[in-house]
Scaffold this motif. Structure first.
Motif, PDB file in Angstrom:
ATOM      1  N   GLY A  18      23.731  56.377  11.299  1.00  0.00           N
ATOM      2  CA  GLY A  18      25.008  55.651  11.287  1.00  0.00           C
ATOM      3  C   GLY A  18      25.180  54.874   9.984  1.00  0.00           C
ATOM      4  O   GLY A  18      26.259  54.863   9.392  1.00  0.00           O
ATOM      5  N   ALA A  23      28.103  54.111   5.925  1.00  0.00           N
ATOM      6  CA  ALA A  23      28.085  53.265   4.739  1.00  0.00           C
ATOM      7  C   ALA A  23      27.630  54.031   3.485  1.00  0.00           C
ATOM      8  O   ALA A  23      28.420  54.246   2.567  1.00  0.00           O
ATOM      9  CB  ALA A  23      27.188  52.056   4.979  1.00  0.00           C
ATOM     10  N   TYR A 128      26.042  32.969   9.685  1.00  0.00           N
ATOM     11  CA  TYR A 128      25.924  34.297   9.061  1.00  0.00           C
ATOM     12  C   TYR A 128      27.222  34.734   8.361  1.00  0.00           C
ATOM     13  O   TYR A 128      27.204  35.153   7.195  1.00  0.00           O
ATOM     14  CB  TYR A 128      25.525  35.267  10.178  1.00  0.00           C
TER      15      TYR A 128
HETATM   16  N1  AQP Z   1      26.458  53.507  14.280  1.00  0.00           N
HETATM   17  C1  AQP Z   1      27.061  53.319  13.118  1.00  0.00           C
HETATM   18  N2  AQP Z   1      28.058  54.133  12.733  1.00  0.00           N
HETATM   19  C2  AQP Z   1      28.670  53.957  11.542  1.00  0.00           C
HETATM   20  N3  AQP Z   1      28.356  52.983  10.679  1.00  0.00           N
HETATM   21  C3  AQP Z   1      27.372  52.148  11.004  1.00  0.00           C
HETATM   22  N4  AQP Z   1      26.816  51.088  10.391  1.00  0.00           N
HETATM   23  C4  AQP Z   1      25.836  50.600  11.161  1.00  0.00           C
HETATM   24  N5  AQP Z   1      25.721  51.301  12.290  1.00  0.00           N
HETATM   25  C5  AQP Z   1      26.668  52.272  12.238  1.00  0.00           C
HETATM   26  C6  AQP Z   1      27.220  50.606   9.079  1.00  0.00           C
HETATM   27  O1  AQP Z   1      26.035  50.433   8.307  1.00  0.00           O
HETATM   28  C7  AQP Z   1      26.104  49.249   7.527  1.00  0.00           C
HETATM   29  C8  AQP Z   1      24.880  48.437   7.887  1.00  0.00           C
HETATM   30  O2  AQP Z   1      25.115  47.150   8.151  1.00  0.00           O
HETATM   31  P1  AQP Z   1      23.996  46.113   8.585  1.00  0.00           P
HETATM   32  O3  AQP Z   1      22.656  46.561   8.192  1.00  0.00           O
HETATM   33  O4  AQP Z   1      24.462  44.817   8.065  1.00  0.00           O
HETATM   34  O5  AQP Z   1      23.995  46.018  10.127  1.00  0.00           O
HETATM   35  P2  AQP Z   1      24.730  46.665  11.314  1.00  0.00           P
HETATM   36  O6  AQP Z   1      26.127  47.054  11.012  1.00  0.00           O
HETATM   37  O7  AQP Z   1      24.541  45.764  12.466  1.00  0.00           O
HETATM   38  O8  AQP Z   1      23.864  47.990  11.436  1.00  0.00           O
HETATM   39  P3  AQP Z   1      22.733  48.284  12.453  1.00  0.00           P
HETATM   40  O9  AQP Z   1      22.105  49.553  12.045  1.00  0.00           O
HETATM   41  O10 AQP Z   1      23.264  48.205  13.830  1.00  0.00           O
HETATM   42  O11 AQP Z   1      21.706  47.120  12.167  1.00  0.00           O
HETATM   43  P4  AQP Z   1      21.106  45.979  13.086  1.00  0.00           P
HETATM   44  O12 AQP Z   1      20.513  46.686  14.235  1.00  0.00           O
HETATM   45  O13 AQP Z   1      20.103  45.337  12.218  1.00  0.00           O
HETATM   46  O14 AQP Z   1      22.220  45.045  13.485  1.00  0.00           O
HETATM   47  C9  AQP Z   1      27.459  48.608   7.826  1.00  0.00           C
HETATM   48  O15 AQP Z   1      28.396  48.993   6.836  1.00  0.00           O
HETATM   49  C10 AQP Z   1      27.835  49.198   9.159  1.00  0.00           C
HETATM   50  O16 AQP Z   1      29.222  49.251   9.384  1.00  0.00           O
END
Ligand code: AQP
Length: 332
Positions: A18, A23, A128
């Motif tokens: 994802g 991204a 945050y």
């Molecule tokens: N499932 C997803 N589909 C599309 N885009 C995704 N992003 C995350 N998950 C998906 C995009 O990846 C970037 C990462 O952002 P981040 O690391 O600040 O945290 P996040 O969005 O919360 O991603 P995760 O993988 O779910 O991390 P954790 O588990 O640490 O919170 C962003 O641009 C996001 O949109």
């Protein structure tokens, strides 16, 4: 060139697909036409419980995956957030013009604090979005490509920029969010109505960029589908198959209807095999390159240091202006 800012948290050993589709693939394309700043936001990652030695490793790994996925550190500014102290300094200033109620309305905080419980929820998690606003505003950013889950934070960033500008005089450029298409949102393979996430509770539904390709192939073969048996996009009734179609389309650059046609009258087994091959072919080289970079951490650290110096130059200019505008006594 207009300026772009985005970042990711070093919250796991590997990024998931994802992060890659939602991204990194977009960043890679956008870096051609923007003056891009890509940060590994380690200060954000410490807003939840973490292990210090592991954080260092995850930070390098995240940076290596940016580069392996095609972010060029000689063209874009790829750096580690904590290497540029201006982020933390501006976050403090911005927190003084952020309403308590305003911050309390952030849905990501509400979700996360509910998940962790009041005692495990830090003030850092609460603020945050203010740190994120500082990240973006320091670079006089024009656009911020983010997932729709981050849209509210960018709205807050815009509000803070406008508020500061009207109170203290023109200081910040007001950034525009560029929200990724719904088709760039990837869901958990085992629970296809929940977003795939680095911090998912179970591993079976997450495709990791740095996993052995055969492991990813197995996860795809076991992905949840439905009993209908036809490869057809229908997010509401067939979330599992639709999610796999989205991944297929994103990685191959093909349209979903063309993929549906290719697999018409064939079972899910064939479709999953096809997708597994696509994923293995895409991830294989990225994984190899990332592991190569991680084999030479000194060189990686050197690249990050050069880029942090570039980022600091821009960030410190904005910070100096902010300090001046709000009336802090200049050090002589
Ligand atoms: N499932 C997803 N589909 C599309 N885009 C995704 N992003 C995350 N998950 C998906 C995009 O990846 C970037 C990462 O952002 P981040 O690391 O600040 O945290 P996040 O969005 O919360 O991603 P995760 O993988 O779910 O991390 P954790 O588990 O640490 O919170 C962003 O641009 C996001 O949109």
């Amino acid at each position: 060139k207009p300026r772009l800012y985005s970042g990711m948290q070093p919250s796991a050993d590997s990024l998931q697909i994802g992060n890659y589709i939602g991204a990194l693939m977009q960043w890679r394309d956008l870096q051609e036409s923007y003056d891009a700043f890509f940060s590994v936001v380690d200060l954000h990652a410490i807003t939840v419980a973490q292990d210090p030695e592991h954080l260092r490793e995850k930070t390098r790994r995240t940076a290596a995956q940016y580069i392996a996925a095609g972010i060029e550190p000689s063209r874009s500014t790829l750096y580690v957030q904590s290497h540029v102290p201006a982020h933390a300094e501006l976050a403090w200033i911005l927190s003084t013009i952020t309403g308590f109620g305003e911050a309390g309305r952030m849905t990501q905080f509400k979700d996360k604090s509910q998940r962790y419980g009041a005692d495990a929820t830090s003030v850092g998690l609460f603020t945050y979005p203010v740190l994120m606003a500082a990240d973006i505003l320091l670079y006089q950013t024009d656009i911020v490509p983010v997932g729709d889950d981050q849209k509210q934070h960018v709205e807050l960033t815009r509000d803070l920029a406008e508020r500061f500008n009207s109170r203290f005089g023109q200081t910040f450029r007001v950034p525009m969010p560029v929200i990724q298409q719904d088709t760039a949102r990837i869901y958990d393979l085992q629970n296809p109505t929940a977003k795939m996430s680095k911090s998912a509770e179970t591993d079976a539904g997450v495709l990791w960029l740095l996993d052995e390709p055969s492991k990813s192939a197995k996860k795809i073969m076991r992905a949840v589908t439905d009993s209908e048996g036809s490869v057809r996009y229908d997010r509401e009734n067939k979330p599992g198959v639709s999610n796999l179609l989205v991944i297929y389309a994103a990685l191959t650059g093909r349209q979903i209807p063309a993929i549906e046609d290719e697999y018409a009258g064939r079972g899910y087994g064939d479709f999953k095999k096809g997708l597994a091959q696509v994923v293995v072919e895409e991830f294989g080289p990225v994984r190899e390159r990332a592991l190569e970079l991680l084999d030479d951490p000194a060189e990686l650290d050197r690249v990050l240091a050069v880029n942090a110096a570039k980022a600091s130059e821009v960030a410190n200019r904005t910070l100096a202006d902010v300090y001046e505008k709000i009336g802090l006594l200049r050090r002589v």
